[in-house]
Design a protein around this motif. Sequence first.
Motif, PDB file in Angstrom:
ATOM      1  N   GLN A 139     -33.456   7.053 -27.945  1.00  6.18           N
ATOM      2  CA  GLN A 139     -33.995   7.453 -26.654  1.00  6.18           C
ATOM      3  C   GLN A 139     -33.240   8.674 -26.145  1.00  6.18           C
ATOM      4  O   GLN A 139     -32.007   8.678 -26.095  1.00  6.18           O
ATOM      5  CB  GLN A 139     -33.885   6.304 -25.659  1.00  6.18           C
ATOM      6  CG  GLN A 139     -34.653   6.543 -24.376  1.00  6.18           C
ATOM      7  CD  GLN A 139     -34.742   5.302 -23.501  1.00  6.18           C
ATOM      8  OE1 GLN A 139     -34.477   5.377 -22.297  1.00  6.18           O
ATOM      9  NE2 GLN A 139     -35.099   4.182 -24.095  1.00  6.18           N
ATOM     10  N   VAL A 140     -33.982   9.707 -25.761  1.00  6.64           N
ATOM     11  CA  VAL A 140     -33.393  10.964 -25.299  1.00  6.64           C
ATOM     12  C   VAL A 140     -33.220  10.959 -23.785  1.00  6.64           C
ATOM     13  O   VAL A 140     -32.111  11.106 -23.262  1.00  6.64           O
ATOM     14  CB  VAL A 140     -34.255  12.169 -25.736  1.00  6.64           C
ATOM     15  CG1 VAL A 140     -33.661  13.476 -25.201  1.00  6.64           C
ATOM     16  CG2 VAL A 140     -34.377  12.213 -27.259  1.00  6.64           C
ATOM     17  N   HIS A 141     -34.325  10.772 -23.063  1.00 12.94           N
ATOM     18  CA  HIS A 141     -34.284  10.842 -21.600  1.00 12.94           C
ATOM     19  C   HIS A 141     -35.646  10.418 -21.061  1.00 12.94           C
ATOM     20  O   HIS A 141     -36.650  10.484 -21.770  1.00 12.94           O
ATOM     21  CB  HIS A 141     -33.973  12.281 -21.158  1.00 12.94           C
ATOM     22  CG  HIS A 141     -33.735  12.441 -19.693  1.00 12.94           C
ATOM     23  ND1 HIS A 141     -32.617  11.950 -19.062  1.00 12.94           N
ATOM     24  CD2 HIS A 141     -34.493  13.039 -18.727  1.00 12.94           C
ATOM     25  CE1 HIS A 141     -32.686  12.246 -17.767  1.00 12.94           C
ATOM     26  NE2 HIS A 141     -33.815  12.897 -17.544  1.00 12.94           N
ATOM     27  N   THR A 142     -35.664   9.982 -19.809  1.00  8.42           N
ATOM     28  CA  THR A 142     -36.922   9.710 -19.127  1.00  8.42           C
ATOM     29  C   THR A 142     -37.163  10.806 -18.093  1.00  8.42           C
ATOM     30  O   THR A 142     -36.317  11.037 -17.221  1.00  8.42           O
ATOM     31  CB  THR A 142     -36.915   8.333 -18.445  1.00  8.42           C
ATOM     32  OG1 THR A 142     -36.794   7.315 -19.445  1.00  8.42           O
ATOM     33  CG2 THR A 142     -38.206   8.109 -17.664  1.00  8.42           C
ATOM     34  N   TYR A 143     -38.301  11.485 -18.214  1.00  9.15           N
ATOM     35  CA  TYR A 143     -38.633  12.624 -17.362  1.00  9.15           C
ATOM     36  C   TYR A 143     -39.665  12.177 -16.326  1.00  9.15           C
ATOM     37  O   TYR A 143     -40.699  11.614 -16.686  1.00  9.15           O
ATOM     38  CB  TYR A 143     -39.193  13.767 -18.209  1.00  9.15           C
ATOM     39  CG  TYR A 143     -38.209  14.272 -19.236  1.00  9.15           C
ATOM     40  CD1 TYR A 143     -37.441  15.406 -18.993  1.00  9.15           C
ATOM     41  CD2 TYR A 143     -38.030  13.593 -20.437  1.00  9.15           C
ATOM     42  CE1 TYR A 143     -36.523  15.858 -19.927  1.00  9.15           C
ATOM     43  CE2 TYR A 143     -37.115  14.037 -21.379  1.00  9.15           C
ATOM     44  CZ  TYR A 143     -36.354  15.162 -21.114  1.00  9.15           C
ATOM     45  OH  TYR A 143     -35.442  15.607 -22.037  1.00  9.15           O
ATOM     46  N   SER A 144     -39.375  12.445 -15.048  1.00  9.19           N
ATOM     47  CA  SER A 144     -40.224  11.892 -13.985  1.00  9.19           C
ATOM     48  C   SER A 144     -40.728  12.932 -12.993  1.00  9.19           C
ATOM     49  O   SER A 144     -41.148  12.579 -11.891  1.00  9.19           O
ATOM     50  CB  SER A 144     -39.452  10.813 -13.225  1.00  9.19           C
ATOM     51  OG  SER A 144     -38.240  11.328 -12.689  1.00  9.19           O
ATOM     52  N   THR A 157     -40.805   8.779 -21.338  1.00  3.05           N
ATOM     53  CA  THR A 157     -39.554   8.549 -22.056  1.00  3.05           C
ATOM     54  C   THR A 157     -39.670   9.212 -23.423  1.00  3.05           C
ATOM     55  O   THR A 157     -40.573   8.879 -24.206  1.00  3.05           O
ATOM     56  CB  THR A 157     -39.275   7.051 -22.214  1.00  3.05           C
ATOM     57  OG1 THR A 157     -39.126   6.471 -20.913  1.00  3.05           O
ATOM     58  CG2 THR A 157     -37.994   6.819 -23.018  1.00  3.05           C
ATOM     59  N   THR A 215     -39.619  21.399 -22.911  1.00  4.13           N
ATOM     60  CA  THR A 215     -38.335  20.827 -22.482  1.00  4.13           C
ATOM     61  C   THR A 215     -38.016  19.579 -23.284  1.00  4.13           C
ATOM     62  O   THR A 215     -36.860  19.374 -23.698  1.00  4.13           O
ATOM     63  CB  THR A 215     -38.387  20.479 -20.983  1.00  4.13           C
ATOM     64  OG1 THR A 215     -38.652  21.668 -20.239  1.00  4.13           O
ATOM     65  CG2 THR A 215     -37.074  19.870 -20.512  1.00  4.13           C
ATOM     66  N   ASP A 219     -34.513  19.283 -25.506  1.00  2.32           N
ATOM     67  CA  ASP A 219     -33.541  18.221 -25.214  1.00  2.32           C
ATOM     68  C   ASP A 219     -33.412  17.246 -26.374  1.00  2.32           C
ATOM     69  O   ASP A 219     -32.319  16.746 -26.657  1.00  2.32           O
ATOM     70  CB  ASP A 219     -33.949  17.480 -23.942  1.00  2.32           C
ATOM     71  CG  ASP A 219     -33.761  18.331 -22.692  1.00  2.32           C
ATOM     72  OD1 ASP A 219     -33.202  19.440 -22.807  1.00  2.32           O
ATOM     73  OD2 ASP A 219     -34.182  17.878 -21.602  1.00  2.32           O
ATOM     74  N   GLU A 223     -30.074  16.343 -28.686  1.00  2.98           N
ATOM     75  CA  GLU A 223     -29.659  14.983 -29.033  1.00  2.98           C
ATOM     76  C   GLU A 223     -29.487  14.852 -30.546  1.00  2.98           C
ATOM     77  O   GLU A 223     -28.554  14.194 -31.017  1.00  2.98           O
ATOM     78  CB  GLU A 223     -30.702  13.977 -28.542  1.00  2.98           C
ATOM     79  CG  GLU A 223     -30.423  12.524 -28.898  1.00  2.98           C
ATOM     80  CD  GLU A 223     -29.177  11.966 -28.233  1.00  2.98           C
ATOM     81  OE1 GLU A 223     -28.664  10.927 -28.706  1.00  2.98           O
ATOM     82  OE2 GLU A 223     -28.712  12.561 -27.235  1.00  2.98           O
TER      83      GLU A 223
END
Length: 243
Positions: A139-144, A157, A215, A219, A223
Amino acid sequence: LSFILLSLTLNLYFIFFRAVTVSYDSPDHRNAAQSISYASCLFQNKPMIMKEVEWDKLQHTHSVCLCGVDNFCRCGPSPATDIIAFTPDMNHILLVDRNAKPYGWGTVGGFVEVGEQIEDAARREFKEETHLELSDMHQVHTYSNPHQDPRRPSMSTVLLAQIKGIDQTSLEQKIKSHTLAGDDAKSVVMISVREAVIVDQQKYKSRFAFDAHRTFIIDALKEADALGWIDFEALKQSGQRSR
Protein backbone atom coordinates in the motif's frame (compact mmCIF):
# COMPACT_ATOMS: atom_id res chain seq x y z
CA LEU A 1 -65.49 8.63 -15.17
CA SER A 2 -63.88 7.49 -18.42
CA PHE A 3 -61.72 10.61 -18.47
CA ILE A 4 -60.58 9.99 -14.88
CA LEU A 5 -59.74 6.36 -15.66
CA LEU A 6 -57.81 7.42 -18.76
CA SER A 7 -55.85 10.02 -16.75
CA LEU A 8 -54.99 7.47 -14.08
CA THR A 9 -53.88 4.98 -16.74
CA LEU A 10 -51.65 7.54 -18.43
CA ASN A 11 -50.12 8.59 -15.12
CA LEU A 12 -49.39 4.99 -14.18
CA TYR A 13 -47.89 4.37 -17.60
CA PHE A 14 -45.71 7.49 -17.31
CA ILE A 15 -44.45 6.46 -13.87
CA PHE A 16 -43.71 2.91 -15.03
CA PHE A 17 -42.08 4.09 -18.25
CA ARG A 18 -39.70 6.42 -16.39
CA ALA A 19 -38.89 3.72 -13.87
CA VAL A 20 -37.75 1.24 -16.48
CA THR A 21 -36.09 3.57 -18.99
CA VAL A 22 -34.32 6.36 -17.10
CA SER A 23 -30.63 5.76 -16.44
CA TYR A 24 -27.69 7.43 -14.77
CA ASP A 25 -26.76 8.93 -18.13
CA SER A 26 -29.93 10.99 -17.91
CA PRO A 27 -29.74 14.46 -16.33
CA ASP A 28 -32.59 13.41 -14.05
CA HIS A 29 -30.38 11.56 -11.56
CA ARG A 30 -32.96 11.60 -8.78
CA ASN A 31 -35.50 9.53 -10.71
CA ALA A 32 -32.75 7.32 -12.05
CA ALA A 33 -31.56 6.37 -8.60
CA GLN A 34 -35.09 5.82 -7.31
CA SER A 35 -35.91 3.55 -10.23
CA ILE A 36 -33.10 1.08 -9.61
CA SER A 37 -33.53 -1.91 -7.32
CA TYR A 38 -30.63 -2.50 -4.95
CA ALA A 39 -32.00 -5.78 -3.63
CA SER A 40 -28.94 -7.57 -5.04
CA CYS A 41 -26.55 -5.15 -3.29
CA LEU A 42 -26.29 -6.93 0.04
CA PHE A 43 -24.38 -6.16 3.20
CA GLN A 44 -24.60 -8.74 5.99
CA ASN A 45 -27.28 -10.45 3.88
CA LYS A 46 -29.50 -7.36 3.96
CA PRO A 47 -30.25 -5.10 0.95
CA MET A 48 -28.80 -1.62 0.82
CA ILE A 49 -31.12 1.04 -0.60
CA MET A 50 -31.09 4.50 -2.11
CA LYS A 51 -32.93 7.38 -0.44
CA GLU A 52 -33.28 11.08 -0.98
CA VAL A 53 -31.61 12.86 1.94
CA GLU A 54 -30.48 16.33 2.87
CA TRP A 55 -26.81 15.56 2.60
CA ASP A 56 -25.63 19.17 3.02
CA LYS A 57 -27.53 20.65 5.96
CA LEU A 58 -25.74 23.99 5.66
CA GLN A 59 -26.72 24.56 2.04
CA HIS A 60 -29.92 22.49 2.33
CA THR A 61 -28.88 20.37 -0.63
CA HIS A 62 -30.80 17.16 -1.28
CA SER A 63 -29.50 14.15 -3.15
CA VAL A 64 -30.16 10.45 -3.52
CA CYS A 65 -27.59 8.50 -1.51
CA LEU A 66 -26.74 4.93 -0.60
CA CYS A 67 -28.07 3.95 2.80
CA GLY A 68 -26.83 1.25 5.13
CA VAL A 69 -28.84 -1.54 6.71
CA ASP A 70 -29.20 0.73 9.77
CA ASN A 71 -31.07 3.26 7.57
CA PHE A 72 -28.22 5.80 7.98
CA CYS A 73 -27.50 7.44 4.62
CA ARG A 74 -24.17 8.83 3.45
CA CYS A 75 -23.32 10.72 0.28
CA GLY A 76 -19.60 10.42 0.87
CA PRO A 77 -16.80 9.80 -1.64
CA SER A 78 -16.63 6.56 -3.58
CA PRO A 79 -13.78 4.29 -2.43
CA ALA A 80 -11.48 3.17 -5.23
CA THR A 81 -8.12 1.52 -5.75
CA ASP A 82 -5.38 2.09 -8.33
CA ILE A 83 -2.57 -0.35 -9.01
CA ILE A 84 0.94 0.40 -10.24
CA ALA A 85 2.21 -3.02 -11.34
CA PHE A 86 5.74 -3.89 -12.45
CA THR A 87 6.25 -6.29 -15.34
CA PRO A 88 8.35 -9.45 -14.80
CA ASP A 89 11.55 -7.76 -16.01
CA MET A 90 11.00 -4.96 -13.42
CA ASN A 91 11.79 -2.40 -16.14
CA HIS A 92 8.22 -1.47 -17.05
CA ILE A 93 4.82 -0.78 -15.52
CA LEU A 94 1.37 -1.39 -16.99
CA LEU A 95 -1.24 1.27 -17.67
CA VAL A 96 -4.44 1.13 -19.70
CA ASP A 97 -5.76 3.21 -22.56
CA ARG A 98 -9.32 3.86 -21.43
CA ASN A 99 -12.32 2.86 -23.50
CA ALA A 100 -14.68 5.12 -21.54
CA LYS A 101 -14.80 8.81 -20.73
CA PRO A 102 -12.58 10.45 -19.77
CA TYR A 103 -10.36 8.98 -22.48
CA GLY A 104 -6.59 8.63 -22.23
CA TRP A 105 -4.03 6.70 -20.27
CA GLY A 106 -4.84 5.67 -16.76
CA THR A 107 -3.67 3.42 -14.00
CA VAL A 108 -5.38 0.06 -13.69
CA GLY A 109 -8.08 0.20 -11.04
CA GLY A 110 -11.66 0.83 -10.14
CA PHE A 111 -14.19 1.11 -7.35
CA VAL A 112 -14.37 -1.11 -4.29
CA GLU A 113 -17.53 -3.20 -4.16
CA VAL A 114 -19.66 -3.74 -1.07
CA GLY A 115 -18.11 -6.49 1.05
CA GLU A 116 -14.65 -6.22 -0.54
CA GLN A 117 -11.33 -5.41 1.07
CA ILE A 118 -9.21 -2.95 -0.90
CA GLU A 119 -6.61 -5.60 -1.75
CA ASP A 120 -9.31 -7.93 -3.07
CA ALA A 121 -10.78 -5.09 -5.15
CA ALA A 122 -7.32 -4.39 -6.57
CA ARG A 123 -6.82 -8.01 -7.60
CA ARG A 124 -10.30 -8.17 -9.14
CA GLU A 125 -9.99 -4.88 -11.05
CA PHE A 126 -6.52 -5.76 -12.33
CA LYS A 127 -7.72 -9.12 -13.59
CA GLU A 128 -10.83 -7.60 -15.20
CA GLU A 129 -8.84 -4.96 -17.07
CA THR A 130 -5.68 -6.92 -17.96
CA HIS A 131 -6.48 -10.63 -17.37
CA LEU A 132 -3.33 -10.79 -15.26
CA GLU A 133 -2.60 -11.71 -11.64
CA LEU A 134 -0.82 -9.66 -8.96
CA SER A 135 1.68 -10.52 -6.26
CA ASP A 136 3.82 -8.76 -3.65
CA MET A 137 1.35 -5.93 -3.06
CA HIS A 138 2.28 -2.86 -1.01
CA GLN A 139 0.00 0.00 0.00
CA VAL A 140 1.40 3.37 -1.08
CA HIS A 141 -1.09 5.99 0.11
CA THR A 142 -4.77 6.89 0.19
CA TYR A 143 -5.57 10.00 -1.87
CA SER A 144 -8.72 11.92 -0.93
CA ASN A 145 -8.72 15.15 -2.94
CA PRO A 146 -12.47 15.54 -3.63
CA HIS A 147 -11.76 16.78 -7.17
CA GLN A 148 -9.23 14.16 -8.29
CA ASP A 149 -11.97 12.34 -10.24
CA PRO A 150 -14.02 14.73 -12.42
CA ARG A 151 -16.98 12.31 -12.41
CA ARG A 152 -17.64 12.07 -8.67
CA PRO A 153 -16.00 12.67 -5.27
CA SER A 154 -13.76 9.69 -4.59
CA MET A 155 -10.84 8.50 -2.54
CA SER A 156 -8.33 6.04 -3.92
CA THR A 157 -5.87 3.74 -2.20
CA VAL A 158 -2.87 3.19 -4.46
CA LEU A 159 -1.10 -0.16 -4.38
CA LEU A 160 2.29 -1.13 -5.73
CA ALA A 161 2.61 -4.69 -7.01
CA GLN A 162 4.31 -7.12 -9.35
CA ILE A 163 2.69 -9.19 -12.09
CA LYS A 164 2.86 -12.94 -11.58
CA GLY A 165 2.22 -16.05 -13.64
CA ILE A 166 3.68 -14.86 -16.94
CA ASP A 167 7.16 -14.20 -18.34
CA GLN A 168 8.20 -10.95 -19.98
CA THR A 169 8.27 -12.30 -23.54
CA SER A 170 4.77 -13.78 -23.28
CA LEU A 171 3.47 -10.57 -21.72
CA GLU A 172 4.85 -8.43 -24.53
CA GLN A 173 3.35 -10.76 -27.14
CA LYS A 174 -0.08 -10.55 -25.49
CA ILE A 175 0.11 -6.75 -25.32
CA LYS A 176 1.02 -6.53 -29.02
CA SER A 177 -1.80 -8.89 -29.98
CA HIS A 178 -4.32 -6.86 -27.91
CA THR A 179 -5.52 -9.98 -26.07
CA LEU A 180 -5.18 -8.58 -22.56
CA ALA A 181 -7.52 -5.59 -22.30
CA GLY A 182 -10.93 -6.03 -20.73
CA ASP A 183 -13.72 -4.17 -18.94
CA ASP A 184 -13.33 -0.41 -19.65
CA ALA A 185 -9.75 -0.74 -20.95
CA LYS A 186 -9.34 -0.35 -24.72
CA SER A 187 -5.78 -1.64 -24.56
CA VAL A 188 -2.99 -2.36 -22.12
CA VAL A 189 -0.06 0.05 -22.28
CA MET A 190 3.44 -0.88 -21.16
CA ILE A 191 5.79 2.01 -20.46
CA SER A 192 9.36 1.87 -19.26
CA VAL A 193 10.11 2.79 -15.67
CA ARG A 194 12.57 5.35 -17.03
CA GLU A 195 9.66 7.11 -18.70
CA ALA A 196 7.26 6.52 -15.81
CA VAL A 197 9.44 8.46 -13.34
CA ILE A 198 8.96 11.65 -15.38
CA VAL A 199 5.19 11.49 -16.07
CA ASP A 200 4.77 14.43 -13.71
CA GLN A 201 6.23 16.64 -16.44
CA GLN A 202 3.73 18.96 -18.14
CA LYS A 203 4.03 17.28 -21.54
CA TYR A 204 2.40 14.12 -20.13
CA LYS A 205 -0.64 15.93 -18.78
CA SER A 206 -2.66 15.62 -21.98
CA ARG A 207 -1.97 11.89 -22.29
CA PHE A 208 -3.66 10.96 -19.02
CA ALA A 209 -7.39 10.76 -18.42
CA PHE A 210 -6.92 11.72 -14.78
CA ASP A 211 -4.22 14.13 -13.73
CA ALA A 212 -4.11 12.51 -10.29
CA HIS A 213 -2.89 9.26 -11.84
CA ARG A 214 0.43 10.89 -12.64
CA THR A 215 0.85 11.61 -8.93
CA PHE A 216 -0.14 8.02 -8.11
CA ILE A 217 2.58 6.71 -10.43
CA ILE A 218 5.34 8.98 -9.12
CA ASP A 219 4.56 8.21 -5.47
CA ALA A 220 4.32 4.48 -6.16
CA LEU A 221 7.71 4.52 -7.88
CA LYS A 222 9.21 6.32 -4.89
CA GLU A 223 7.83 3.52 -2.74
CA ALA A 224 9.43 1.02 -5.15
CA ASP A 225 12.71 2.83 -4.57
CA ALA A 226 12.27 2.47 -0.80
CA LEU A 227 11.67 -1.26 -1.29
CA GLY A 228 14.88 -1.57 -3.32
CA TRP A 229 13.08 -2.41 -6.56
CA ILE A 230 14.45 0.60 -8.50
CA ASP A 231 16.75 3.59 -8.16
CA PHE A 232 14.26 6.42 -8.61
CA GLU A 233 16.72 9.33 -8.85
CA ALA A 234 19.06 7.57 -11.26
CA LEU A 235 16.13 6.62 -13.50
CA LYS A 236 14.75 10.15 -13.38
CA GLN A 237 18.08 11.67 -14.42
CA SER A 238 18.36 9.10 -17.21
CA GLY A 239 14.80 9.78 -18.38
CA GLN A 240 15.35 13.54 -18.43
CA ARG A 241 18.55 13.20 -20.46
CA SER A 242 16.88 10.97 -23.05
CA ARG A 243 13.88 13.29 -23.64
